[in-house]
Design a protein around this motif. Structure first.
Motif, PDB file in Angstrom:
ATOM      1  N   LEU A 253       0.832  -1.217   0.000  1.00  0.00           N
ATOM      2  CA  LEU A 253       0.000   0.000   0.000  1.00  0.00           C
ATOM      3  C   LEU A 253       0.866   1.265   0.000  1.00  0.00           C
ATOM      4  O   LEU A 253       1.990   1.256  -0.484  1.00  0.00           O
ATOM      5  CB  LEU A 253      -0.955  -0.062   1.191  1.00  0.00           C
ATOM      6  N   GLY A 254       0.336   2.307   0.554  1.00  0.00           N
ATOM      7  CA  GLY A 254       1.004   3.596   0.458  1.00  0.00           C
ATOM      8  C   GLY A 254       2.172   3.760   1.414  1.00  0.00           C
ATOM      9  O   GLY A 254       2.480   2.876   2.208  1.00  0.00           O
ATOM     10  N   GLY A 255       2.807   4.909   1.335  1.00  0.00           N
ATOM     11  CA  GLY A 255       3.923   5.209   2.231  1.00  0.00           C
ATOM     12  C   GLY A 255       4.052   6.708   2.436  1.00  0.00           C
ATOM     13  O   GLY A 255       3.530   7.512   1.650  1.00  0.00           O
ATOM     14  N   LYS A 256       4.684   7.076   3.545  1.00  0.00           N
ATOM     15  CA  LYS A 256       5.038   8.489   3.765  1.00  0.00           C
ATOM     16  C   LYS A 256       6.401   8.413   4.436  1.00  0.00           C
ATOM     17  O   LYS A 256       6.530   8.514   5.662  1.00  0.00           O
ATOM     18  CB  LYS A 256       3.994   9.177   4.662  1.00  0.00           C
ATOM     19  N   ASN A 257       7.385   8.174   3.613  1.00  0.00           N
ATOM     20  CA  ASN A 257       8.673   7.678   4.105  1.00  0.00           C
ATOM     21  C   ASN A 257       9.595   8.806   4.538  1.00  0.00           C
ATOM     22  O   ASN A 257       9.648   9.862   3.910  1.00  0.00           O
ATOM     23  CB  ASN A 257       9.315   6.852   2.995  1.00  0.00           C
ATOM     24  N   ALA A 258      10.314   8.545   5.627  1.00  0.00           N
ATOM     25  CA  ALA A 258      11.213   9.561   6.175  1.00  0.00           C
ATOM     26  C   ALA A 258      12.656   9.291   5.762  1.00  0.00           C
ATOM     27  O   ALA A 258      13.092   8.143   5.697  1.00  0.00           O
ATOM     28  CB  ALA A 258      11.112   9.558   7.700  1.00  0.00           C
ATOM     29  N   PHE A 279      12.084  12.309  -5.669  1.00  0.00           N
ATOM     30  CA  PHE A 279      11.540  12.825  -6.931  1.00  0.00           C
ATOM     31  C   PHE A 279      11.593  11.814  -8.075  1.00  0.00           C
ATOM     32  O   PHE A 279      11.131  12.108  -9.178  1.00  0.00           O
ATOM     33  CB  PHE A 279      12.270  14.112  -7.324  1.00  0.00           C
ATOM     34  N   GLY A 280      12.199  10.630  -7.844  1.00  0.00           N
ATOM     35  CA  GLY A 280      12.219   9.596  -8.878  1.00  0.00           C
ATOM     36  C   GLY A 280      10.790   9.263  -9.272  1.00  0.00           C
ATOM     37  O   GLY A 280       9.885   9.288  -8.430  1.00  0.00           O
ATOM     38  N   ASN A 281      10.566   8.995 -10.558  1.00  0.00           N
ATOM     39  CA  ASN A 281       9.213   8.716 -11.078  1.00  0.00           C
ATOM     40  C   ASN A 281       8.261   9.869 -10.735  1.00  0.00           C
ATOM     41  O   ASN A 281       7.076   9.661 -10.478  1.00  0.00           O
ATOM     42  CB  ASN A 281       8.684   7.382 -10.536  1.00  0.00           C
ATOM     43  N   ALA A 282       8.812  11.098 -10.712  1.00  0.00           N
ATOM     44  CA  ALA A 282       8.053  12.308 -10.359  1.00  0.00           C
ATOM     45  C   ALA A 282       7.373  12.176  -8.995  1.00  0.00           C
ATOM     46  O   ALA A 282       6.274  12.698  -8.775  1.00  0.00           O
ATOM     47  CB  ALA A 282       7.040  12.660 -11.455  1.00  0.00           C
ATOM     48  N   GLY A 283       8.055  11.455  -8.082  1.00  0.00           N
ATOM     49  CA  GLY A 283       7.510  11.296  -6.722  1.00  0.00           C
ATOM     50  C   GLY A 283       6.353  10.321  -6.649  1.00  0.00           C
ATOM     51  O   GLY A 283       5.782  10.109  -5.582  1.00  0.00           O
ATOM     52  N   GLN A 284       6.005   9.716  -7.773  1.00  0.00           N
ATOM     53  CA  GLN A 284       4.838   8.806  -7.813  1.00  0.00           C
ATOM     54  C   GLN A 284       5.312   7.391  -7.463  1.00  0.00           C
ATOM     55  O   GLN A 284       5.277   6.476  -8.287  1.00  0.00           O
ATOM     56  CB  GLN A 284       4.200   8.844  -9.191  1.00  0.00           C
ATOM     57  N   SER A 285       5.804   7.257  -6.269  1.00  0.00           N
ATOM     58  CA  SER A 285       6.333   5.977  -5.812  1.00  0.00           C
ATOM     59  C   SER A 285       5.948   5.805  -4.357  1.00  0.00           C
ATOM     60  O   SER A 285       6.052   6.749  -3.562  1.00  0.00           O
ATOM     61  CB  SER A 285       7.861   5.981  -5.969  1.00  0.00           C
ATOM     62  N   CYS A 286       5.517   4.584  -4.015  1.00  0.00           N
ATOM     63  CA  CYS A 286       5.160   4.314  -2.617  1.00  0.00           C
ATOM     64  C   CYS A 286       6.378   4.469  -1.721  1.00  0.00           C
ATOM     65  O   CYS A 286       6.254   4.719  -0.532  1.00  0.00           O
ATOM     66  CB  CYS A 286       4.587   2.914  -2.503  1.00  0.00           C
ATOM     67  N   SER A 287       7.577   4.313  -2.293  1.00  0.00           N
ATOM     68  CA  SER A 287       8.813   4.405  -1.510  1.00  0.00           C
ATOM     69  C   SER A 287       9.378   5.819  -1.455  1.00  0.00           C
ATOM     70  O   SER A 287      10.449   6.031  -0.888  1.00  0.00           O
ATOM     71  CB  SER A 287       9.880   3.482  -2.111  1.00  0.00           C
ATOM     72  N   ALA A 288       8.707   6.796  -2.064  1.00  0.00           N
ATOM     73  CA  ALA A 288       9.248   8.163  -2.111  1.00  0.00           C
ATOM     74  C   ALA A 288       9.547   8.659  -0.688  1.00  0.00           C
ATOM     75  O   ALA A 288       8.687   8.615   0.191  1.00  0.00           O
ATOM     76  CB  ALA A 288       8.246   9.090  -2.792  1.00  0.00           C
ATOM     77  N   ARG A 289      10.789   9.141  -0.490  1.00  0.00           N
ATOM     78  CA  ARG A 289      11.158   9.673   0.845  1.00  0.00           C
ATOM     79  C   ARG A 289      10.777  11.149   0.864  1.00  0.00           C
ATOM     80  O   ARG A 289      11.616  12.015   0.632  1.00  0.00           O
ATOM     81  CB  ARG A 289      12.659   9.562   1.090  1.00  0.00           C
ATOM     82  N   SER A 290       9.523  11.410   1.118  1.00  0.00           N
ATOM     83  CA  SER A 290       9.053  12.787   0.975  1.00  0.00           C
ATOM     84  C   SER A 290       9.126  13.573   2.280  1.00  0.00           C
ATOM     85  O   SER A 290       8.894  14.768   2.287  1.00  0.00           O
ATOM     86  CB  SER A 290       7.622  12.786   0.441  1.00  0.00           C
ATOM     87  N   ARG A 291       9.453  12.890   3.395  1.00  0.00           N
ATOM     88  CA  ARG A 291       9.638  13.626   4.660  1.00  0.00           C
ATOM     89  C   ARG A 291      11.128  13.660   4.953  1.00  0.00           C
ATOM     90  O   ARG A 291      11.725  12.641   5.325  1.00  0.00           O
ATOM     91  CB  ARG A 291       8.928  12.899   5.808  1.00  0.00           C
ATOM     92  N   LEU A 292      11.738  14.796   4.785  1.00  0.00           N
ATOM     93  CA  LEU A 292      13.166  14.930   5.050  1.00  0.00           C
ATOM     94  C   LEU A 292      13.327  15.480   6.463  1.00  0.00           C
ATOM     95  O   LEU A 292      12.979  16.640   6.730  1.00  0.00           O
ATOM     96  CB  LEU A 292      13.810  15.864   4.022  1.00  0.00           C
ATOM     97  N   LEU A 293      13.792  14.645   7.373  1.00  0.00           N
ATOM     98  CA  LEU A 293      13.993  15.045   8.766  1.00  0.00           C
ATOM     99  C   LEU A 293      15.485  15.336   8.918  1.00  0.00           C
ATOM    100  O   LEU A 293      16.317  14.443   8.745  1.00  0.00           O
ATOM    101  CB  LEU A 293      13.557  13.928   9.710  1.00  0.00           C
ATOM    102  N   LEU A 413       6.468   1.984   5.412  1.00  0.00           N
ATOM    103  CA  LEU A 413       6.989   1.241   4.256  1.00  0.00           C
ATOM    104  C   LEU A 413       8.506   1.279   4.167  1.00  0.00           C
ATOM    105  O   LEU A 413       9.178   0.252   4.223  1.00  0.00           O
ATOM    106  CB  LEU A 413       6.363   1.787   2.963  1.00  0.00           C
ATOM    107  N   ASN A 414       9.071   2.486   4.040  1.00  0.00           N
ATOM    108  CA  ASN A 414      10.477   2.592   3.672  1.00  0.00           C
ATOM    109  C   ASN A 414      11.092   3.760   4.425  1.00  0.00           C
ATOM    110  O   ASN A 414      10.390   4.503   5.112  1.00  0.00           O
ATOM    111  CB  ASN A 414      10.558   2.826   2.159  1.00  0.00           C
ATOM    112  N   GLY A 415      12.382   3.953   4.277  1.00  0.00           N
ATOM    113  CA  GLY A 415      13.011   5.089   4.925  1.00  0.00           C
ATOM    114  C   GLY A 415      14.510   5.037   4.728  1.00  0.00           C
ATOM    115  O   GLY A 415      15.037   4.088   4.144  1.00  0.00           O
ATOM    116  N   SER A 416      15.187   6.076   5.195  1.00  0.00           N
ATOM    117  CA  SER A 416      16.645   6.039   5.158  1.00  0.00           C
ATOM    118  C   SER A 416      17.199   6.861   6.306  1.00  0.00           C
ATOM    119  O   SER A 416      16.517   7.747   6.851  1.00  0.00           O
ATOM    120  CB  SER A 416      17.185   6.545   3.818  1.00  0.00           C
TER     121      SER A 416
END
Ligand code: NAD
Length: 485
Positions: A253-258, A279-293, A413-416
């Motif tokens: 399912l979805g993600g809001k990865n940090a 921004f890979g795949n224009a951010g249209q990825s469940c693994s997108a790390r869109s929360r930069l902490l 889902l994912n993170g780094s």
């Protein structure tokens, strides 16, 4: 108008393409809005036929009974068949999905690799011998789950189909795959490859269509399991519909990865990686790390490095080899992303760059890579999956704060994590509640390895795809007990 390779556009049922469907979906090029195809949707009657064909192929056909080595040879032929038509597949993914062609080529190679991997997997996946007592011999068999339904999203159409079909076929299951109505073309071309590789009729059936077809598949008691990839809301609906017949359910399912960046990290490397990861795949990825902490003292340096990297991205036509960022999938999705951006601005987030359509690309669904700073955890942009080229920067002070902030999400889902202090990096990797996490490295969607399990905690899903783990879902375990007395 970009032309696409010739591809069949009707449902694929019981080894052949049907003459027509029940209505059709209009397929567009998201870079221009042009219509590129009309794909016939499967009607309820065709879905019933497809289920009956998959049932026959499973209950009475050769496929589940074939030596695993022979099934493996057929999967290997499918991998070769994909590679033989690699450029056609890449063109379809680029024109239908808006993917930059270089990335589309990588995805096609990745899909072939998935079939190659599972070609050799099933003779290495077997049961156990269990010493229950001196007089009883107890062992387990791994048997195919049966008829499985598989539902895929639009963001990685061919890869998602390969992730689902290859392990299911390897395990001896028969399949009903419903691609997204936005991007069914490469899955239909995959059916063309499959039919040419000696796959018995009924083993793979492709039923294009929308939510109604997915719902039929989730409910039908003749189907033994369902593997779904898509949004959390629809995943919940699928799980509910599947409950009536106690189907096995796997959900991606979805993600809001940090992405957690400590002050001692290699900031340049972390910023460069964040561009691919968010921004890979224009951010249209469940693994997108869109929360930069980011640790407070390095927020300015990190933001500057990130923006410098973003300016190197080239938005443009997917078929231009220089393009690194394509359009969003649809005009509707563009409006959703735009709404998220407006809401963030109204909520007090500071727009650092982007936030609108690029001036030089007035056609198509292009959106500038967008960064917000000073984003607090109460803002929707911090919590909601945007599925577009939008990320937010939030400062943290201590390690425990970073962990708490990363875990303050319904998703997992994912993170780094980025730090030169390996103890710190591993402590954080251990405490963050996600199915996957990268330490000082890239893994973005395009670098996902077929060898390793993929999936999420909490509302990011159930079960794992890829690796040998995927075979657990597509098999049942039978316990056999032999009386030795
Ligand atoms: P979506 O949930 O809208 O649709 C996914 C698929 O489900 C489509 O084929 C759609 O037609 C079908 N569907 C819609 N309603 C249905 C219903 N009621 N019953 C059965 N099927 C139904 O998702 P999308 O917009 O295609 O894709 C984006 C979403 O997918 C994002 O949330 C993203 O995070 C998620 N995703 C997750 C992964 C992962 O591996 N975790 C990978 C890719 C995408």
């Amino acid at each position: 108008m970009a032309s696409i390779p010739a591809v069949r556009t009707t449902p694929f049922i019981d080894g052949g393409f049907t003459a027509a469907g029940d209505g059709s979906e209009t397929i567009r090029d998201p870079a221009t809005g042009d219509i590129i195809a009309h794909v016939a949707s499967a009607g309820g009657g065709q879905v019933a036929e497809a289920i009956a064909a998959a049932r026959r192929a499973f209950d009475h056909g050769d496929w589940p009974r074939m030596p695993v080595f022979e099934r493996g040879q057929i999967l290997r032929a499918i991998a070769d068949g994909i590679l033989a038509r690699a450029e056609e597949f890449a063109l379809l993914e680029a024109v239908n999905g808006g993917k930059p062609i270089t990335g589309a080529r990588r995805e096609v190679a990745g899909a072939a690799r998935v079939f190659s991997y599972y070609a050799g997997a099933m003779d290495k996946f077997f049961g156990d011998t269990i010493p229950v007592s001196d007089t009883l011999l107890n062992f387990t068999l791994r048997e195919p789950l049966g008829v499985v339904a598989q539902i895929t999203p639009w963001n990685f159409p061919l890869l998602a189909a390969a992730w689902k079909l290859a392990p299911a076929m390897a395990a001896g299951c028969t399949c009903l795959l419903k691609p997204s109505p936005l991007t069914p073309l490469s899955t239909l071309m995959l059916a063309e490859v499959i039919v040419g590789c000696g796959v018995p009729r009924g083993v793979v059936n492709i039923v294009p269509g929308g939510a109604g077809i997915g719902q039929l598949l989730a409910e039908d008691p003749a189907i033994d399991g369902i593997s779904f990839t898509g949004s959390t809301a629809v995943g919940i609906a699928v799980m509910r519909a599947a409950a009536g017949s106690v189907k096995s359910v796997a959900l991606e399912l979805g993600g809001k990865n940090a992405c957690i960046v400590f002050a001692d990290a290699d900031i340049e490397k972390a910023a460069k990686s964040a561009v691919g990861a968010a921004f890979g795949n224009a951010g249209q990825s469940c693994s997108a790390r869109s929360r930069l902490l980011v640790q407070r003292s390095v927020v300015p340096a990190f933001t500057e490095a990130l923006v410098a990297e973003l300016h190197k991205l080239k938005l443009g036509a997917p078929l231009d080899a220089a393009t690194t960022l394509g359009p969003l999938i649809s005009a509707d999705h563009w409006s959703r992303v735009d709404q998220h951006v407006r809401t963030a601005q109204q909520g007090g987030a500071r727009l650092v760059t982007g936030g609108r359509r690029p001036e030089d690309l007035s056609q198509g669904n292009f959106f500038l890579p967008t960064v917000f700073a000073d984003v607090t955890s109460d803002l929707p942009i911090y919590r909601d999956e945007i599925f577009g080229p939008v990320c937010s920067i939030t400062a943290f002070d201590r390690e425990c704060d970073a962990i708490g902030m990363a875990n303050a999400s319904d998703y997992g889902l994912n993170g780094s994590v980025w730090s030169r202090d390996i103890g710190q990096a591993l402590r954080v990797a251990k405490e963050v509640r996600t199915g996957m996490i990268a330490v000082n490295g890239l893994p973005s969607a395009s670098s996902t390895s077929v060898f390793a399990p993929f999936g999420g905690y909490r509302r990011s899903g159930l079960g794992r795809e890829l690796g040998m783990n995927a075979l657990s879902f597509y098999t049942e375990t039978k316990t056999v007990t032999v009386d030795l007395s």
